[in-house]
Design an enzyme around this catalytic site. Sequence first.
Site, PDB file in Angstrom:
ATOM      1  N   ASP A 136       6.715  24.129  38.380  1.00 23.95           N
ATOM      2  CA  ASP A 136       7.588  23.041  37.913  1.00 23.95           C
ATOM      3  C   ASP A 136       7.115  22.544  36.548  1.00 23.95           C
ATOM      4  OD1 ASP A 136       9.330  20.860  37.810  1.00 23.95           O
ATOM      5  OD2 ASP A 136       7.995  19.596  39.009  1.00 23.95           O
ATOM      6  N   HIS A 195      12.613  18.257  45.352  1.00 22.42           N
ATOM      7  CA  HIS A 195      11.756  17.830  46.459  1.00 22.42           C
ATOM      8  C   HIS A 195      12.433  18.012  47.818  1.00 22.42           C
ATOM      9  CE1 HIS A 195       9.372  15.284  43.329  1.00 22.42           C
ATOM     10  NE2 HIS A 195       8.937  16.532  43.398  1.00 22.42           N
ATOM     11  N   HIS A 198       2.094  22.914  38.228  1.00 18.33           N
ATOM     12  CA  HIS A 198       2.283  21.807  37.287  1.00 18.33           C
ATOM     13  C   HIS A 198       2.435  20.539  38.125  1.00 18.33           C
ATOM     14  CE1 HIS A 198       3.357  25.369  35.020  1.00 18.33           C
ATOM     15  NE2 HIS A 198       3.252  24.677  33.896  1.00 18.33           N
ATOM     16  N   ASP A 217      -4.623  25.655  32.961  1.00 16.10           N
ATOM     17  CA  ASP A 217      -3.255  26.100  32.793  1.00 16.10           C
ATOM     18  C   ASP A 217      -2.787  26.682  34.149  1.00 16.10           C
ATOM     19  OD1 ASP A 217      -1.485  27.901  30.336  1.00 16.10           O
ATOM     20  OD2 ASP A 217      -1.216  28.131  32.476  1.00 16.10           O
TER      21      ASP A 217
HETATM   22  C1  LIG Z   1       7.589  18.177  35.613  1.00 22.25           C
HETATM   23  S1  LIG Z   1       5.942  17.594  35.637  1.00 22.25           S
HETATM   24  C2  LIG Z   1       5.411  17.938  37.273  1.00 22.25           C
HETATM   25  C3  LIG Z   1       6.045  17.140  38.350  1.00 22.25           C
HETATM   26  C4  LIG Z   1       5.552  17.478  39.738  1.00 22.25           C
HETATM   27  N1  LIG Z   1       5.557  18.916  39.988  1.00 22.25           N
HETATM   28  C5  LIG Z   1       6.403  16.789  40.788  1.00 22.25           C
HETATM   29  O1  LIG Z   1       7.391  17.379  41.253  1.00 22.25           O
HETATM   30  O2  LIG Z   1       6.063  15.670  41.178  1.00 22.25           O
HETATM   31  C6  LIG Z   1       5.066  18.820  34.723  1.00 22.25           C
HETATM   32  C7  LIG Z   1       3.586  18.550  34.573  1.00 22.25           C
HETATM   33  O3  LIG Z   1       2.958  19.739  34.082  1.00 22.25           O
HETATM   34  C8  LIG Z   1       1.893  19.382  33.200  1.00 22.25           C
HETATM   35  N2  LIG Z   1       1.637  20.597  32.410  1.00 22.25           N
HETATM   36  C9  LIG Z   1       2.278  21.022  31.284  1.00 22.25           C
HETATM   37  N3  LIG Z   1       1.871  22.271  30.976  1.00 22.25           N
HETATM   38  C10 LIG Z   1       0.967  22.654  31.927  1.00 22.25           C
HETATM   39  C11 LIG Z   1       0.242  23.848  32.179  1.00 22.25           C
HETATM   40  N4  LIG Z   1       0.353  24.907  31.372  1.00 22.25           N
HETATM   41  N5  LIG Z   1      -0.546  23.903  33.275  1.00 22.25           N
HETATM   42  C12 LIG Z   1      -0.655  22.838  34.111  1.00 22.25           C
HETATM   43  N6  LIG Z   1       0.014  21.672  33.924  1.00 22.25           N
HETATM   44  C13 LIG Z   1       0.816  21.579  32.850  1.00 22.25           C
HETATM   45  C14 LIG Z   1       2.435  18.186  32.462  1.00 22.25           C
HETATM   46  O4  LIG Z   1       1.363  17.398  31.944  1.00 22.25           O
HETATM   47  C15 LIG Z   1       3.226  17.476  33.562  1.00 22.25           C
HETATM   48  O5  LIG Z   1       2.439  16.497  34.208  1.00 22.25           O
END
Ligand SMILES: C[S@@+](CC[C@H](N)C(=O)[O-])C[C@H]1O[C@@H](n2cnc3c(N)ncnc32)[C@H](O)[C@@H]1O
Length: 291
Positions: free
Chosen positions: A173, A19, A42, A152
């Site tokens: 991420d 961040h 993500h 996705d």
């Molecule tokens: C590491 S967390 C994200 C944290 C966020 N980027 C932050 O910095 O606050 C990853 C997230 O991606 C979601 N996720 C997993 N696979 C995904 C996909 N193929 N597409 C979108 N979201 C996905 C998970 O449910 C999770 O909430």
Amino acid sequence: MFSYRHAFHAGNHADVLKHSVLIATLQHLTAKDTALMALDTHAGAGLYRLDGDYARTSAEADEGILKLASAASNASSPPLPALLQDYLALVQRFNQGAQIRVYPGSPFILQHLLRERDKLKLFELHPTDLRALAGNVAQLNAGRQVAVIQEDGFEGMRRFLPPPSRRALVLCDPSYELKSDYARVPEMLQDALKRFATGTYAVWYPIIPRPEAHDLPRRLKSAATKAGKSWLHASLTVKSGAGARPGLGASGMFLVNPPHTLQAALRESLPRMVELLGQDRNACHQLESGG
Ligand SMILES: C[S@@+](CC[C@H](N)C(=O)[O-])C[C@H]1O[C@@H](n2cnc3c(N)ncnc32)[C@H](O)[C@@H]1O
């Protein structure tokens, strides 16, 4: 279905690296007038309570953002480098008073720094986090500026590139729960660079003893180099990965077309992150660039 919930990890050392880099990058990109599109492939839930049950389970923020906050409020500690000061100040804006109880995830960090003319696309697949994210975003009354998309993120982001304003920041991420994420990240980067070569791309990844994780930075460098683009790679290790202390010990951020100011800002801040967040004598950082 995925079991990863970012709420368990919000504000930890990996979030500090991710961040603070995100904020510095966005500050640079929003210094230009032209509209920017930000894509968060993500997104997670968007906002987290550090005093809630999830976060207190492993208290990871205690060893992350809260360590920085305590150093910043200690008169005998040297001032934080600008990149960390800006990060802490932004997080503090989500809180009343000095105590940090609420932690903004990447969607809220991005939205906070964007201007009215900029757009934000947030991808999230997990139904629980999606519901939380949609609810949190609704409170912003940001209208059409912010879109929450249950798709996705690797796939969904493609249709937004190139953006109409020809300026974009993509944060990728994933939770890397699926082994396939390690292959999908460089594939996505390669494809995105073909669609939109001048975008800024930021990828976070965990440093863990798995061949795919170990190989990821090399694959990202190769994608950037093939496209003839500059890159910047920063990693932060706070403790040895193996041993008595469980939990993630290290992570990295890889950027393509990074702001030209970022390397110097990280050169100043990474040693301080190691000093403040390091948990054993393996704590260290790396900073390299190319292109
Ligand atoms: C590491 S967390 C994200 C944290 C966020 N980027 C932050 O910095 O606050 C990853 C997230 O991606 C979601 N996720 C997993 N696979 C995904 C996909 N193929 N597409 C979108 N979201 C996905 C998970 O449910 C999770 O909430």
